[in-house]
Design a protein around this motif. Structure first.
Motif, short mmCIF file in Angstrom:
data_model
loop_
_atom_site.label_atom_id
_atom_site.label_comp_id
_atom_site.label_asym_id
_atom_site.label_seq_id
_atom_site.Cartn_x
_atom_site.Cartn_y
_atom_site.Cartn_z
N GLU A 153 0.83 -1.21 0.00
CA GLU A 153 0.00 0.00 0.00
C GLU A 153 0.86 1.26 0.00
N ALA A 157 0.87 4.05 -2.85
CA ALA A 157 0.69 5.47 -2.52
C ALA A 157 1.81 6.31 -3.13
N LYS A 162 -4.02 5.68 -3.98
CA LYS A 162 -4.29 5.67 -2.56
C LYS A 162 -5.63 5.01 -2.25
#
Length: 245
Positions: A153, A157, A162
């Protein structure tokens, strides 16, 4: 017109050795190595023909989902994507392994994911933006380990993708006992969206680079195949790499 199930594009052959890094598109990492690479790896590393094909597949997928969106209310449909070699490009990992005469290991892969150095597959960002703008949801279902989820993640990002803005769900594989087959996790996408306040969501498309990146049983959805040069797994491209047809 490309086949919606398996998309292949006639491409120029790629040399098996990459000596210098060509100018790279914004979403494609330039790789410099003098290592003798497998043809599929060299094709992805060079970027040009591979990037063109990936963009073409994503453009076709975008056209399909936007046509479907016209007849659907916002928040009632979704797309499901694999991550590695579909959204995230890990060719640098493969080059490192080939440079020492080794293949994938779970230990080396874990180390790679913790670097958070994967780049975007060309076409992915534009496709995801189009889905979200048209009122759809994005879910990622990956065989990355649950122990790699946080780094994944964070890598996403860093690439501008996101949670909550660009995707709503990211389902990893539990280790050591989680099945690599994804159907049980595909079955969770709808209920998880319902738990977030979006009941009755229908999956209209799956995108991936392997045959396991879609449900085993056919449904009212279309699968779009990204050719990853046969670097990993069970590639969905009929003939993976620069000579695919």
């Amino acid at each position: 017109m490309r086949n919606l199930l398996l998309v292949s594009v006639a491409l120029l052959g790629a040399c098996s050795t990459v000596d210098t890094a060509p100018p790279a598109a914004p979403t494609t990492s330039a790789v410099t190595t003098s290592v003798d690479l497998k043809p599929g790896t060299a094709w992805v590393a060079a970027g040009e023909g591979w990037a063109d094909e990936a963009i073409a597949v994503y453009d076709e997928a975008k056209a399909y989902v936007l046509e479907n969106a016209v007849t659907r209310k916002d928040n009632t449909w979704a797309v499901v994507l694999d991550l590695d070699e579909t959204v995230m490009n890990n060719v640098e990992y493969q080059i490192r392994r080939e440079s020492i005469g080794e293949s994938y290991t779970s230990e080396s892969w874990y180390d790679w994911t913790q670097e958070k150095s994967a780049t975007l597959v060309p076409g992915a960002e534009d496709f995801l933006e189009a889905v979200n703008a048209a009122g759809g949801h994005v879910a990622f279902v990956t065989n990355r380990s649950d122990t790699e989820q946080l780094a994944t993640e964070e890598n996403l990002a860093d690439l501008g993708l996101k949670r909550g803005e660009d995707f709503r769900i990211l389902l990893t594989r539990a280790r050591p006992d989680g099945a690599s087959e994804k159907d049980a996790r595909y079955d969770l996408v709808g209920p998880l969206l319902a738990a977030q306040g979006y009941p009755g969501v229908e999956i209209v498309a799956y995108l991936g680079d392997n045959n396991g990146d879609k449900p085993v049983n056919p449904g009212n959805w279309v699968f779009f195949c990204i050719d990853q040069g046969g670097m990993y797994g069970d590639p969905c491209a009929a003939t993976p790499g620069p000579d695919g047809e």
